[in-house]
Design an enzyme around this catalytic site. Structure first.
Site, PDB file in Angstrom:
ATOM      1  CB  ILE A   1      -1.805  11.064   3.721  1.00 41.85           C
ATOM      2  CG1 ILE A   1      -0.307  10.829   3.975  1.00 41.85           C
ATOM      3  CG2 ILE A   1      -1.878  12.272   2.591  1.00 41.85           C
ATOM      4  CD1 ILE A   1       0.407  10.088   3.082  1.00 41.85           C
TER       5      ILE A   1
ATOM      6  CB  THR B   1      -0.653  12.845  -3.180  1.00 42.07           C
ATOM      7  OG1 THR B   1      -1.861  12.551  -2.325  1.00 42.07           O
ATOM      8  CG2 THR B   1      -0.894  14.093  -3.855  1.00 42.07           C
TER       9      THR B   1
ATOM     10  NE  ARG C   1       4.660   4.467  -3.912  1.00 40.71           N
ATOM     11  CZ  ARG C   1       5.146   5.364  -3.046  1.00 40.71           C
ATOM     12  NH1 ARG C   1       4.473   6.715  -3.168  1.00 40.71           N
ATOM     13  NH2 ARG C   1       5.898   5.178  -2.199  1.00 40.71           N
TER      14      ARG C   1
ATOM     15  CG  ASP D   1       3.269  14.665  -5.932  1.00 45.57           C
ATOM     16  OD1 ASP D   1       4.164  15.643  -6.753  1.00 45.57           O
ATOM     17  OD2 ASP D   1       3.577  14.093  -5.032  1.00 45.57           O
TER      18      ASP D   1
ATOM     19  CD  GLU E   1       6.880   8.541  -9.341  1.00 42.77           C
ATOM     20  OE1 GLU E   1       5.979   8.820  -9.551  1.00 42.77           O
ATOM     21  OE2 GLU E   1       7.603   8.523  -8.396  1.00 42.77           O
TER      22      GLU E   1
ATOM     23  CG  HIS F   1       7.095  11.187  -5.907  1.00 41.34           C
ATOM     24  ND1 HIS F   1       6.955   9.748  -6.289  1.00 41.34           N
ATOM     25  CD2 HIS F   1       6.666  11.061  -4.625  1.00 41.34           C
ATOM     26  CE1 HIS F   1       6.550   9.081  -5.260  1.00 41.34           C
ATOM     27  NE2 HIS F   1       6.384   9.960  -4.162  1.00 41.34           N
TER      28      HIS F   1
ATOM     29  N   GLY G   1       5.150  15.125  -2.773  1.00 38.31           N
ATOM     30  CA  GLY G   1       4.596  14.843  -1.575  1.00 38.31           C
ATOM     31  C   GLY G   1       5.143  15.340  -0.306  1.00 38.31           C
ATOM     32  CB  SER G   2       7.369  13.490   1.762  1.00 38.82           C
ATOM     33  OG  SER G   2       8.666  13.031   0.778  1.00 38.82           O
TER      34      SER G   2
HETATM   35  C1  DGY Z   1       6.435   7.853   0.137  1.00 35.95           C
HETATM   36  O1  DGY Z   1       7.087   8.120   1.443  1.00 35.95           O
HETATM   37  O2  DGY Z   1       6.170   6.841   0.155  1.00 35.95           O
HETATM   38  C2  DGY Z   1       6.634   9.018  -0.918  1.00 35.95           C
HETATM   39  O3  DGY Z   1       6.033   8.628  -1.956  1.00 35.95           O
HETATM   40  C3  DGY Z   1       7.897   9.646  -1.144  1.00 35.95           C
HETATM   41  O4  DGY Z   1       7.863  10.660  -0.243  1.00 35.95           O
END
Ligand code: DGY
Length: 315
Positions: free
Chosen positions: A153, A231, A233, A257, A262, A280, A282-283
């Protein structure tokens, strides 16, 4: 399956498996709900945040041979406990790198250009018209982006940020080879890294080893006016210290994010104007969520149907 997954993933899962789900709304599951739903199951398809701690794993029925998490992060699963019981754990690497880097870049831009504040002003019908000094942000071109955790990432974010004319600095367990570093500056210690961050973007996993990594002492080493984006944890940030630094003006802005505990959010963030908050995301693209689901099913198929090594084993 602890959660409802995208349509195409659900269709493939229903084709190949008898599916059992926990009762109630689609949300992060506590240990007790997982144990109830897992009765008689050969595999568990769970998601980030579901409570698979050591005690829960110890109490899983013997029928469970694999836990496939719909996430790249595995901090919600006690990997050692799963290993000890001979339960395979798999995750979904690679397929969410671009989507998550996009959300990091979105937060960086929103923080630099005060987009959250601006949008809130319009929605509150408070805009009185264009003004030369209204909501002035900072230009990203030429600024230093410090990437904490230069994995897949982080490297995608570096690629995007280079396109915007930012200089890339990074802190990582190991230095990347030159063909992957692409001119980025590696820092072997926190002090020199933090001092080089006009923008700090955090991409480290959760868990005990990284808890409150960004604490008051490290925040103090960031240049005055720096931007912080997370983004990875939420547990990696000391929320109280971050709020203090945003309030004092030591930090210009933060974009978050992910949050410790949470969906609850640290109270101080609600009232801080210079924080951009996302739930959250991100994905959260259709392409990525489909790909994550198919990875989970590939892993389940390997262990439960083909009796082979799962392609994305985390433990
Ligand atoms: C992950 O994949 O760890 C994200 O936090 C959730 O998409």
């Amino acid at each position: 399956m602890t959660r409802v997954l995208p349509e195409a993933v659900e269709a493939r899962a229903a084709r190949d498996y008898a599916i059992r789900r926990p009762e109630g709304p689609d949300r992060t599951l506590e240990s007790a709900a997982i144990l109830t739903a897992a009765k008689g199951c050969a595999g568990i398809l769970c998601a980030a945040g579901d409570g698979l701690d050591a005690e829960t794993i110890a109490r899983l029925p013997d029928s469970v041979r694999i836990i496939a998490t719909f996430s790249v992060g595995t901090d919600h699963i006690a990997l050692d406990a799963a290993k000890a019981r001979g339960v395979a754990v798999t995750n979904t690497p690679d397929v969410l790198s671009v989507a998550t880097a996009e959300i990091a870049m979105l937060l960086i831009l929103m923080c630099a250009r005060r987009a959250g504040e601006a949008e809130r002003m319009l929605r509150a019908r408070e805009w009185t018209g264009w003004a030369p000094t209204q909501l002035m942000g900072v230009t990203l071109e030429g600024k230093r982006l410090g990437i904490l955790g230069m994995g897949r990432i982080g490297q995608e974010l570096a690629r995007m940020a280079r396109g915007m004319g930012m200089q890339i600095h990074y802190r990582n367990r190991t230095r990347l080879p030159p063909q992957e570093e692409l001119g980025a500056t590696f820092h072997g210690n926190d002090d020199s890294f933090l001092a080089a961050c006009d923008v700090l973007s955090m991409h480290i996993p959760g868990g005990a080893a990284t808890k409150n990594w960004l604490d008051a002492a490290r925040i103090a080493r960031l240049p005055r006016g720096a931007i912080v984006v997370n983004t990875g944890r939420g547990t990696t940030v000391d929320d109280g210290a971050l709020c203090d630094a945003l309030r004092s003006g030591h930090l210009r802005a933060a974009g978050l994010d992910v949050f410790a505990g949470e969906p609850a959010i640290f109270e101080g963030y609600h009232s801080a104007p210079n924080v951009t908050l996302l739930p959250h995301l991100g994905s959260a693209t259709i392409e990525t969520r489909d790909a994550m689901g198919f990875r989970c099913l590939d892993n389940l198929d390997a262990v439960l149907i083909h009796g082979t090594e799962p392609p994305h084993r985390a433990a």
